[in-house]
Design a protein around this motif. Sequence first.
Motif, PDB file in Angstrom:
ATOM      1  N   GLY A   1       0.728  -1.096  -0.116  1.00 63.70           N
ATOM      2  CA  GLY A   1       0.098  -0.093   0.079  1.00 63.70           C
ATOM      3  C   GLY A   1       1.013   1.157  -0.056  1.00 63.70           C
ATOM      4  O   GLY A   1       1.573   1.418  -1.020  1.00 63.70           O
ATOM      5  N   ALA A   2       0.820   2.011   1.304  1.00 59.91           N
ATOM      6  CA  ALA A   2       1.487   3.166   1.185  1.00 59.91           C
ATOM      7  C   ALA A   2       3.013   3.248   1.771  1.00 59.91           C
ATOM      8  O   ALA A   2       3.584   4.245   1.878  1.00 59.91           O
ATOM      9  CB  ALA A   2       0.579   4.304   1.980  1.00 59.91           C
TER      10      ALA A   2
ATOM     11  N   VAL B   1      -0.236   6.745   7.366  1.00 61.27           N
ATOM     12  CA  VAL B   1      -1.264   5.471   7.578  1.00 61.27           C
ATOM     13  C   VAL B   1      -1.404   5.153   8.998  1.00 61.27           C
ATOM     14  O   VAL B   1      -2.665   5.007   9.653  1.00 61.27           O
ATOM     15  CB  VAL B   1      -0.405   4.170   6.815  1.00 61.27           C
ATOM     16  CG1 VAL B   1      -1.386   2.983   7.152  1.00 61.27           C
ATOM     17  CG2 VAL B   1      -0.810   4.559   5.120  1.00 61.27           C
TER      18      VAL B   1
ATOM     19  N   VAL C   1      -5.457   4.405   2.687  1.00 59.95           N
ATOM     20  CA  VAL C   1      -4.396   4.243   1.934  1.00 59.95           C
ATOM     21  C   VAL C   1      -4.622   5.232   0.696  1.00 59.95           C
ATOM     22  O   VAL C   1      -3.717   5.916   0.267  1.00 59.95           O
ATOM     23  CB  VAL C   1      -4.278   2.816   1.370  1.00 59.95           C
ATOM     24  CG1 VAL C   1      -3.528   2.711   0.334  1.00 59.95           C
ATOM     25  CG2 VAL C   1      -4.052   1.891   2.488  1.00 59.95           C
TER      26      VAL C   1
END
Length: 267
Positions: A19-20, A173, A188
């Motif tokens: 994801g991030a 996050v 996200v």
Amino acid sequence: MEITLILGIVVGAVLGLTGAGGGILAVPALVSGMGWSMQQAAPVALIAVAGGAALGAVEGLKKGLVRYKAALVMVISGLPLTSAGVRVANILPQRWLLGAFALVMLIVAGRLLRQACMAASGVAAEDAAWVRLDSTTGRFHWSWTTASLFVSIGALTGFMTGLLGVGGGFVIVPMLRRFTNMSMHGIVATSLLVIALVGSGGVVAAVVHGIALPLQTTALFALATAIGMLLGRKLASRIVERHVQLGFSLVLILVALGLIYKATFNS
């Protein structure tokens, strides 16, 4: 050229899987793989990470997952701090920057291990949201508390982006998960938009402060990262999230130990 492509694809794949947070590997990949200093690697890594984040943010925008006002506040508060981070990075000795980056990686790894262990034991995360989305409108109720939270997250993200050349997902996050009741998909998507914009600001700040970008290497690394991210996103749906967290945390620990060794004996 081959090393640049391989490093970019690996970083992009991790970014797509996690994801991030995968962009945190971009700087150490360039430092170790290309033999660059932190100051050289940071803006190149930021271009690649910001580009990959932009791809994910566009997808989130299409699905209506991005919280526009929250992202805008974080970007506005973060952009001015990128320049301050770059100035500090140019002053600090190389070994201090490597040590700081290793510490950040160990903190992120510890958080991921904790989440994976909680998921394995079936323990639910503590609900301590300071700021909540309205169940009827799907939007935040804005107050001084809401604004202060997003300004603080944005400012820390901007400074760390300039200082270490990271996208900031490791800041955004966990803080959004801890202090808001946003869904993980929304977190996200919103984080990726902030990373894309603040990361771009970090690149501009680095160039303004005299850091030269090797254009061919930067373009290759950014392209390879984008390709790797698309591959990683396809694989993400086939792998259990807890296994990704465990694997990524172990990689972070190993890379952090390598950076500590480099800072201690080679800088």
